[in-house]
Design a protein around this motif. Structure first.
Motif, short mmCIF file in Angstrom:
data_model
loop_
_atom_site.label_atom_id
_atom_site.label_comp_id
_atom_site.label_asym_id
_atom_site.label_seq_id
_atom_site.Cartn_x
_atom_site.Cartn_y
_atom_site.Cartn_z
N ASN A 12 -4.69 7.03 0.39
CA ASN A 12 -4.18 5.74 -0.08
C ASN A 12 -4.32 5.58 -1.59
O ASN A 12 -5.29 6.05 -2.19
CB ASN A 12 -4.96 4.59 0.58
CG ASN A 12 -4.91 4.64 2.08
OD1 ASN A 12 -3.86 4.78 2.68
ND2 ASN A 12 -6.08 4.51 2.71
N LEU A 49 -10.00 0.32 6.36
CA LEU A 49 -9.31 0.34 5.07
C LEU A 49 -10.15 -0.33 3.98
O LEU A 49 -10.10 0.07 2.82
CB LEU A 49 -7.96 -0.37 5.19
CG LEU A 49 -7.11 -0.44 3.91
CD1 LEU A 49 -6.62 0.95 3.51
CD2 LEU A 49 -5.93 -1.37 4.10
N LEU A 54 0.85 -1.19 0.00
CA LEU A 54 0.00 0.00 0.00
C LEU A 54 0.88 1.23 0.00
O LEU A 54 1.74 1.39 0.87
CB LEU A 54 -0.90 0.01 1.23
CG LEU A 54 -1.80 1.24 1.41
CD1 LEU A 54 -2.84 1.32 0.28
CD2 LEU A 54 -2.49 1.22 2.77
N GLN A 55 0.68 2.11 -0.97
CA GLN A 55 1.43 3.36 -1.06
C GLN A 55 0.48 4.54 -0.93
O GLN A 55 -0.69 4.45 -1.30
CB GLN A 55 2.18 3.45 -2.39
CG GLN A 55 3.25 2.39 -2.56
CD GLN A 55 3.99 2.54 -3.88
OE1 GLN A 55 3.57 3.26 -4.77
NE2 GLN A 55 5.09 1.84 -4.01
N GLY A 56 1.00 5.65 -0.41
CA GLY A 56 0.16 6.83 -0.25
C GLY A 56 0.91 7.96 0.42
O GLY A 56 2.15 7.97 0.49
N THR A 97 -9.87 5.29 -0.27
CA THR A 97 -8.84 6.28 -0.61
C THR A 97 -8.46 7.15 0.59
O THR A 97 -7.28 7.44 0.80
CB THR A 97 -9.32 7.17 -1.76
OG1 THR A 97 -9.67 6.35 -2.87
CG2 THR A 97 -8.24 8.16 -2.17
N GLN A 156 -4.73 10.28 5.96
CA GLN A 156 -4.01 9.38 5.06
C GLN A 156 -4.75 9.26 3.73
O GLN A 156 -5.95 9.00 3.70
CB GLN A 156 -3.85 8.01 5.71
CG GLN A 156 -3.05 7.01 4.87
CD GLN A 156 -2.59 5.82 5.67
OE1 GLN A 156 -1.98 5.95 6.73
NE2 GLN A 156 -2.87 4.64 5.18
N GLN A 194 0.66 10.87 3.87
CA GLN A 194 0.04 11.22 5.15
C GLN A 194 0.30 12.69 5.46
O GLN A 194 1.40 13.20 5.20
CB GLN A 194 0.61 10.36 6.28
CG GLN A 194 0.32 8.88 6.15
CD GLN A 194 0.97 8.07 7.24
OE1 GLN A 194 1.95 8.51 7.86
NE2 GLN A 194 0.46 6.88 7.50
#
Length: 221
Positions: A124, A187, A95-97, A158, A122, A99
């Motif tokens: 996502n 999530l 999982l990339q994102g 998201t 966050q 914050q």
């Protein structure tokens, strides 16, 4: 999402340079480090995995022994869902994102040791999984006799929220930070809007909350 990331970077940069002119304890920090992430889920068997995070932050004096920290970090978290068995297989997801944090900081020893806590927003991306593992069965419903594959759960929520609690220590220039973040939002909530998918889960909602332990180094300019 790319536009949102651009706005976050621009806002952080402007805020940072706007604070740079003050000499009353404000610090612009560049940070990076490793993380260990797991999912607390009643839907799937899960196993933690290692990742990384890094970004920018601004620490400024607020009142007496209190400071405030505004920061943005990019992250990659890894974890596994499912377990190896006759019908299912443990599968690693990524999982990339980004914050965005707004933290309160109590200075136990000014410029050296602090306790930090506060909310985290966050953003996502979708979960990613190795191409060869997309058809792995991560859960098999014995009631409906229906499998849930890795590729079925990639489109996660998201926007999410988390609570941050950590301790930092060091000098004005270099600080070590250890912190824990618990995601208080689900999530997998976006998956619950897909009735075909929830039917595979015996009409039950998908549930999962992220928990992440981080260790980072902060270099203050």
């Amino acid at each position: 999402m790319k536009n949102l990331l651009f706005v976050c970077v621009l806002a952080t940069s402007l805020f940072s340079f706007g604070q740079y002119g003050y000499r009353d304890g404000n610090r612009i920090g560049i940070s990076g480090g490793i993380s260990n992430c797991t999912i607390f889920s009643s839907t799937f068997e899960s196993k933690p995995g290692n990742g990384f995070a890094g970004g920018l932050s601004v620490r400024g004096n607020y009142y007496n022994n209190w400071s405030m920290i505004y920061g943005m970090q990019f992250f990659e978290s890894n974890f596994s869902l499912g377990k190896n068995g006759i019908e299912t297989r443990e599968t690693e997801f990524s999982l990339q994102g980004v914050q965005i944090r707004l933290l309160f900081s109590y200075n136990v020893i000014q410029d050296h040791i602090s306790i930090d806590f506060g909310p985290v927003l966050q953003v996502n991306g979708k979960l990613s999984v190795n191409k060869s593992a997309e058809n792995n069965v991560i859960k098999y419903n014995n009631v409906t006799e229906a499998p849930i594959h890795a590729k079925d759960v990639l489109d996660v929520s998201t926007i999410g929220g988390a609570f941050y609690f950590g301790v930092s220590g060091g000098t004005k220039v270099v600080r070590l930070v250890a912190f824990y973040q618990y995601g208080f939002t689900n999530l997998f909530n976006k998956l619950n809007k897909n009735t075909d998918l929830t039917a595979l889960n015996n009409t039950e909602n998908f549930k999962g909350n992220l928990g992440t332990i981080n260790a980072q180094v902060v270099f203050n300019l």
